[in-house]
Design a protein around this motif. Sequence first.
Motif, PDB file in Angstrom:
ATOM      1  N   ASP A  23       0.833  -1.211   0.000  1.00  0.00           N
ATOM      2  CA  ASP A  23       0.000   0.000   0.000  1.00  0.00           C
ATOM      3  C   ASP A  23       0.866   1.259   0.000  1.00  0.00           C
ATOM      4  N   GLN A  24       1.963   1.252   0.758  1.00  0.00           N
ATOM      5  CA  GLN A  24       2.863   2.398   0.796  1.00  0.00           C
ATOM      6  C   GLN A  24       3.523   2.617  -0.566  1.00  0.00           C
ATOM      7  N   LEU A  25       3.960   1.532  -1.201  1.00  0.00           N
ATOM      8  CA  LEU A  25       4.546   1.630  -2.540  1.00  0.00           C
ATOM      9  C   LEU A  25       3.549   2.233  -3.525  1.00  0.00           C
ATOM     10  N   ASN A  60      20.150  -1.540   2.180  1.00  0.00           N
ATOM     11  CA  ASN A  60      21.304  -1.287   3.031  1.00  0.00           C
ATOM     12  C   ASN A  60      20.979  -0.044   3.847  1.00  0.00           C
ATOM     13  N   ALA A  61      21.953   0.522   4.528  1.00  0.00           N
ATOM     14  CA  ALA A  61      21.679   1.640   5.437  1.00  0.00           C
ATOM     15  C   ALA A  61      21.164   2.884   4.718  1.00  0.00           C
ATOM     16  N   GLN A  62      21.532   3.072   3.440  1.00  0.00           N
ATOM     17  CA  GLN A  62      21.181   4.300   2.729  1.00  0.00           C
ATOM     18  C   GLN A  62      20.221   4.117   1.562  1.00  0.00           C
ATOM     19  N   LYS A  63      20.020   2.888   1.110  1.00  0.00           N
ATOM     20  CA  LYS A  63      19.227   2.663  -0.094  1.00  0.00           C
ATOM     21  C   LYS A  63      18.364   1.408   0.035  1.00  0.00           C
ATOM     22  N   ARG A  64      17.158   1.493  -0.506  1.00  0.00           N
ATOM     23  CA  ARG A  64      16.226   0.366  -0.544  1.00  0.00           C
ATOM     24  C   ARG A  64      15.749   0.242  -1.990  1.00  0.00           C
ATOM     25  N   GLU A  84       6.956  -4.284 -15.245  1.00  0.00           N
ATOM     26  CA  GLU A  84       7.917  -4.594 -14.199  1.00  0.00           C
ATOM     27  C   GLU A  84       8.752  -3.337 -14.018  1.00  0.00           C
ATOM     28  N   ALA A  85       8.998  -2.990 -12.771  1.00  0.00           N
ATOM     29  CA  ALA A  85       9.719  -1.755 -12.483  1.00  0.00           C
ATOM     30  C   ALA A  85      10.702  -1.948 -11.339  1.00  0.00           C
ATOM     31  N   ARG A  86      11.681  -1.051 -11.321  1.00  0.00           N
ATOM     32  CA  ARG A  86      12.665  -0.990 -10.244  1.00  0.00           C
ATOM     33  C   ARG A  86      12.401   0.313  -9.501  1.00  0.00           C
ATOM     34  N   VAL A  87      12.067   0.212  -8.218  1.00  0.00           N
ATOM     35  CA  VAL A  87      11.713   1.372  -7.403  1.00  0.00           C
ATOM     36  C   VAL A  87      12.815   1.565  -6.364  1.00  0.00           C
ATOM     37  N   VAL A  88      13.418   2.766  -6.387  1.00  0.00           N
ATOM     38  CA  VAL A  88      14.566   3.045  -5.515  1.00  0.00           C
ATOM     39  C   VAL A  88      14.196   4.123  -4.498  1.00  0.00           C
ATOM     40  N   TYR A  89      14.470   3.821  -3.237  1.00  0.00           N
ATOM     41  CA  TYR A  89      14.289   4.775  -2.136  1.00  0.00           C
ATOM     42  C   TYR A  89      15.661   5.097  -1.562  1.00  0.00           C
ATOM     43  N   THR A  90      15.807   6.326  -1.053  1.00  0.00           N
ATOM     44  CA  THR A  90      17.022   6.695  -0.326  1.00  0.00           C
ATOM     45  C   THR A  90      16.640   7.127   1.085  1.00  0.00           C
ATOM     46  N   LYS A  91      17.554   6.933   1.995  1.00  0.00           N
ATOM     47  CA  LYS A  91      17.330   7.285   3.403  1.00  0.00           C
ATOM     48  C   LYS A  91      17.585   8.774   3.597  1.00  0.00           C
ATOM     49  N   ASP A  93      16.774  12.219   6.565  1.00  0.00           N
ATOM     50  CA  ASP A  93      16.550  12.463   7.991  1.00  0.00           C
ATOM     51  C   ASP A  93      15.095  12.208   8.365  1.00  0.00           C
ATOM     52  N   ALA A  94      14.183  12.400   7.406  1.00  0.00           N
ATOM     53  CA  ALA A  94      12.748  12.213   7.664  1.00  0.00           C
ATOM     54  C   ALA A  94      12.286  10.778   7.418  1.00  0.00           C
ATOM     55  N   GLY A  95      13.173   9.915   6.934  1.00  0.00           N
ATOM     56  CA  GLY A  95      12.792   8.529   6.651  1.00  0.00           C
ATOM     57  C   GLY A  95      13.121   8.178   5.205  1.00  0.00           C
ATOM     58  N   TRP A  96      12.474   7.135   4.685  1.00  0.00           N
ATOM     59  CA  TRP A  96      12.715   6.687   3.316  1.00  0.00           C
ATOM     60  C   TRP A  96      11.969   7.572   2.336  1.00  0.00           C
ATOM     61  N   LYS A  97      12.664   8.018   1.278  1.00  0.00           N
ATOM     62  CA  LYS A  97      12.066   8.878   0.258  1.00  0.00           C
ATOM     63  C   LYS A  97      12.268   8.245  -1.119  1.00  0.00           C
ATOM     64  N   LEU A  98      11.183   8.204  -1.914  1.00  0.00           N
ATOM     65  CA  LEU A  98      11.252   7.655  -3.258  1.00  0.00           C
ATOM     66  C   LEU A  98      12.183   8.504  -4.117  1.00  0.00           C
ATOM     67  N   LYS A  99      13.171   7.871  -4.730  1.00  0.00           N
ATOM     68  CA  LYS A  99      14.145   8.586  -5.549  1.00  0.00           C
ATOM     69  C   LYS A  99      13.893   8.370  -7.029  1.00  0.00           C
ATOM     70  N   ASP A 100      13.588   7.126  -7.445  1.00  0.00           N
ATOM     71  CA  ASP A 100      13.514   6.818  -8.869  1.00  0.00           C
ATOM     72  C   ASP A 100      12.605   5.618  -9.118  1.00  0.00           C
ATOM     73  N   VAL A 101      11.881   5.676 -10.241  1.00  0.00           N
ATOM     74  CA  VAL A 101      11.083   4.536 -10.704  1.00  0.00           C
ATOM     75  C   VAL A 101      11.572   4.221 -12.110  1.00  0.00           C
ATOM     76  N   GLY A 102      12.196   3.069 -12.268  1.00  0.00           N
ATOM     77  CA  GLY A 102      12.734   2.667 -13.561  1.00  0.00           C
ATOM     78  C   GLY A 102      11.883   1.586 -14.199  1.00  0.00           C
ATOM     79  N   LEU A 103      11.460   1.821 -15.419  1.00  0.00           N
ATOM     80  CA  LEU A 103      10.660   0.840 -16.152  1.00  0.00           C
ATOM     81  C   LEU A 103      11.572  -0.250 -16.694  1.00  0.00           C
TER      82      LEU A 103
END
Length: 110
Positions: A23-25, A60-64, A84-91, A93-103
């Motif tokens: 749901d969050q994704l 890892n500590a900085q990327k999901r 199918e997609a690759r969804v990248v989050y970065t860490k 100070d406020a938590g995990w933030k969506l950085k990129d969505v790759g098709l």
Amino acid sequence: MKPILLMFLALTLVLGAAAAEVDQLKSDLIGQSMGGREKCWKFQSVDQIKELVIKQKTENAQKRVYTVALQLQASKASGKYAAEARVVYTKTDAGWKLKDVGLLSLQKME
């Protein structure tokens, strides 16, 4: 407690956490685009995402990074698409933030 009941409770917690993650994704994808000129999808509402399945997750500590399978449909008149997609989050100070969505792939379903 009986072992079977403990297993059931543990499974319920895991499935609940996985559903919350899905749901969050979905929520995070709204307003995002993936793809380029040839094949592209812009997420305009959660209703367009008919199904989202997490196929793989690395962290890892900085990327999901998630690899997800999606079934998409913009409107009843438009066709359904499998993506199918690759969804990248970065860490942050406020938590995990969506950085990129790759098709990775986008195909119209029959």
